[in-house]
Design a protein around this motif. Sequence first.
Motif, PDB file in Angstrom:
ATOM      1  N   ASP A 202       0.883  -1.174   0.000  1.00  0.00           N
ATOM      2  CA  ASP A 202       0.000   0.000   0.000  1.00  0.00           C
ATOM      3  C   ASP A 202       0.919   1.221   0.000  1.00  0.00           C
ATOM      4  OD1 ASP A 202      -1.529   2.217   0.736  1.00  0.00           O
ATOM      5  OD2 ASP A 202      -2.857   1.051   2.023  1.00  0.00           O
ATOM      6  N   PHE A 203       1.055   1.874  -1.151  1.00  0.00           N
ATOM      7  CA  PHE A 203       2.036   2.953  -1.272  1.00  0.00           C
ATOM      8  C   PHE A 203       1.641   4.200  -0.490  1.00  0.00           C
ATOM      9  CE2 PHE A 203       3.657   0.340  -4.692  1.00  0.00           C
ATOM     10  CZ  PHE A 203       5.013   0.517  -4.543  1.00  0.00           C
ATOM     11  N   GLU A 207       4.214   5.781   2.183  1.00  0.00           N
ATOM     12  CA  GLU A 207       4.555   7.198   2.236  1.00  0.00           C
ATOM     13  C   GLU A 207       4.325   7.765   3.621  1.00  0.00           C
ATOM     14  OE1 GLU A 207       4.168  11.336  -0.279  1.00  0.00           O
ATOM     15  OE2 GLU A 207       2.871   9.640  -0.834  1.00  0.00           O
ATOM     16  N   ARG A 208       3.220   7.376   4.272  1.00  0.00           N
ATOM     17  CA  ARG A 208       2.954   7.857   5.640  1.00  0.00           C
ATOM     18  C   ARG A 208       4.066   7.416   6.586  1.00  0.00           C
ATOM     19  NH1 ARG A 208      -2.436   6.426   4.402  1.00  0.00           N
ATOM     20  NH2 ARG A 208      -2.193   4.407   5.447  1.00  0.00           N
ATOM     21  N   ALA A 211       7.226   9.315   5.941  1.00  0.00           N
ATOM     22  CA  ALA A 211       7.099  10.721   6.328  1.00  0.00           C
ATOM     23  C   ALA A 211       7.072  10.914   7.842  1.00  0.00           C
ATOM     24  CB  ALA A 211       5.829  11.305   5.717  1.00  0.00           C
ATOM     25  N   ASN A 212       6.481   9.966   8.580  1.00  0.00           N
ATOM     26  CA  ASN A 212       6.152  10.232   9.984  1.00  0.00           C
ATOM     27  C   ASN A 212       6.841   9.336  11.011  1.00  0.00           C
ATOM     28  OD1 ASN A 212       4.210  12.195   9.129  1.00  0.00           O
ATOM     29  ND2 ASN A 212       2.741  10.534   8.744  1.00  0.00           N
ATOM     30  N   ASP A 213       7.479   8.234  10.566  1.00  0.00           N
ATOM     31  CA  ASP A 213       7.926   7.231  11.546  1.00  0.00           C
ATOM     32  C   ASP A 213       9.433   7.162  11.738  1.00  0.00           C
ATOM     33  OD1 ASP A 213       5.319   6.605  12.041  1.00  0.00           O
ATOM     34  OD2 ASP A 213       5.279   4.780  10.832  1.00  0.00           O
ATOM     35  N   ASN A 214      10.143   8.223  11.399  1.00  0.00           N
ATOM     36  CA  ASN A 214      11.577   8.302  11.688  1.00  0.00           C
ATOM     37  C   ASN A 214      12.347   7.104  11.121  1.00  0.00           C
ATOM     38  OD1 ASN A 214      13.727   9.764  12.869  1.00  0.00           O
ATOM     39  ND2 ASN A 214      13.721   8.443  14.667  1.00  0.00           N
ATOM     40  N   ILE A 215      12.076   6.767   9.856  1.00  0.00           N
ATOM     41  CA  ILE A 215      12.657   5.590   9.213  1.00  0.00           C
ATOM     42  C   ILE A 215      14.052   5.918   8.665  1.00  0.00           C
ATOM     43  CG2 ILE A 215      12.357   3.851   7.415  1.00  0.00           C
ATOM     44  CD1 ILE A 215      10.194   3.759   9.563  1.00  0.00           C
ATOM     45  N   LYS A 216      15.053   5.207   9.172  1.00  0.00           N
ATOM     46  CA  LYS A 216      16.414   5.409   8.625  1.00  0.00           C
ATOM     47  C   LYS A 216      16.633   4.581   7.371  1.00  0.00           C
ATOM     48  CE  LYS A 216      19.201   1.991  11.230  1.00  0.00           C
ATOM     49  NZ  LYS A 216      20.426   1.816  12.042  1.00  0.00           N
ATOM     50  N   LEU A 243       9.966   7.624  -3.261  1.00  0.00           N
ATOM     51  CA  LEU A 243       9.525   7.977  -1.907  1.00  0.00           C
ATOM     52  C   LEU A 243      10.711   8.028  -0.944  1.00  0.00           C
ATOM     53  CD1 LEU A 243       6.219   5.890  -1.617  1.00  0.00           C
ATOM     54  CD2 LEU A 243       6.436   8.373  -1.852  1.00  0.00           C
ATOM     55  N   ALA A 244      11.666   7.108  -1.112  1.00  0.00           N
ATOM     56  CA  ALA A 244      12.851   7.110  -0.254  1.00  0.00           C
ATOM     57  C   ALA A 244      13.644   8.396  -0.424  1.00  0.00           C
ATOM     58  CB  ALA A 244      13.723   5.898  -0.565  1.00  0.00           C
ATOM     59  N   GLU A 245      13.770   8.844  -1.665  1.00  0.00           N
ATOM     60  CA  GLU A 245      14.485  10.098  -1.920  1.00  0.00           C
ATOM     61  C   GLU A 245      13.719  11.288  -1.331  1.00  0.00           C
ATOM     62  OE1 GLU A 245      16.434  12.590  -5.672  1.00  0.00           O
ATOM     63  OE2 GLU A 245      15.094  10.895  -6.049  1.00  0.00           O
ATOM     64  N   LYS A 246      12.405  11.288  -1.501  1.00  0.00           N
ATOM     65  CA  LYS A 246      11.584  12.399  -1.025  1.00  0.00           C
ATOM     66  C   LYS A 246      11.670  12.568   0.483  1.00  0.00           C
ATOM     67  CE  LYS A 246       6.784  14.082  -1.098  1.00  0.00           C
ATOM     68  NZ  LYS A 246       5.407  13.819  -1.614  1.00  0.00           N
TER      69      LYS A 246
END
Length: 444
Positions: A202-203, A207-208, A211-216, A243-246
């Motif tokens: 589920d893209f 994205e959420r 954007a929001n979960d402090n993903i390294k 999305l990773a770049e964004k």
Amino acid sequence: MSKYKDIVDYIIDEIDSNNIKFNEKMPTIRDLSEKFNCSKQTVVHAYDKLQKEHIVYSIPQSGYYLVDKKEMHSKKANKIINFAAGSPDESILPYEDFQHCLNQAIDIYKGTLFNYSDAKGLPELINTLKTHFQDYQIFCSSDDIFITSGSQQAINILCSMPFPNGKSNVLVEQPTYKGALKALAINKTPVIGIERKSNGLDFEELERKFANDNIKCFYTIPRFSNPLGLSYTNDEKKQIIRLAEKYDVYIIEDDYLADLEYRNNSYPMYYHDISSRVAYIKSFSKILLPGLRIAAVVLPKILRNTFEDYKRWMDLNTSVLSQGALEIYIKSGMFKANRKLLKQTYSERMNEVKKICSESHINNIDCHIPETGFYGYIEFLKGVNINLLIRECNKKYIYIKDLKDDYLNDFFSNDIIKISVGCSGIDEINKGMSDIFKIIQNWY
């Protein structure tokens, strides 16, 4: 066909022809070595295989003997069909070829064997891999490549080391390779999951989370995923990278079964990466020898120094002998020849699974079987007792398992069983899958 397999077949034929009898000593290692013009180690490996199948037993300082015929036939009649294992089929692995490469590596690198070597890896292997990786559409410099003690070490390092984005959480597909989950747990690395189904991710959710979960970083197995056997399309891979770049997230791409890919237009995520976001891991366990413990990582420049520092103080250096043997094996052309055999073998096995699934005609189940690879899965669309199914299959000497170890606790779904063709030949697949569907048909 390998000499190892020839020896096993020869001994079985001799037993079936009654030329070898119960309580009689088997042909010696030396005799078989001379007969098949092979090393003694190859004969020992063949006898080890026969021991595991309870056909022969050994007596120290005496030799090998035939198991009681009644017991042997009982074992044969109840031969285990293992759809749970993730290991490759021993009978098609290139033991003898690789042994020659090990012997050559000892001669070539004998001076290096007694000293510590570069933590980054053997330069000769790195240069060979730089060219070899072009077959996978991986175009990089030698500076980008690091050798690790198996893909597990690469995953351990990448999941635990700091990333330039300063973030702390690792995102993983659900389900995913249990070794990655264990590495994250042992290193106490915060981990977040995202469900991966047969129709992909589920893209919007991805994205959420970015954007929001402090993903390294996002640990992903884009093709022939472990344990479901799913693959992303090229467009899906590009969307993940965008999305990773964004959102300033790095990607750990575990491409452990790249060698079984048969589509010419299926590229790794690394190929599509123009923003230096992807760390690419290539294991050699499934196509070569699981015990070799050699993998390669292709890294963005910004990650190199940190990765090398972690690698150096984790084990100083990876086995020089294994690295040297792999370099010789690839340069000799033996790797490509063996890869061709394995691609054909696992494609045929998976197609057999697909054929039997298509003939099952059972309501309320979906079979998700890829064209090749190690794994597929059966999904139950209404309530089912997976544990009871596992027990019933075990009674027929068929090993299957649930996916509990492949999930984070909050994501576990007990309506799926995986089917691995790693250790099962066509006849075993035919019998085992047919029996599974008979069991399901009787009480589902």
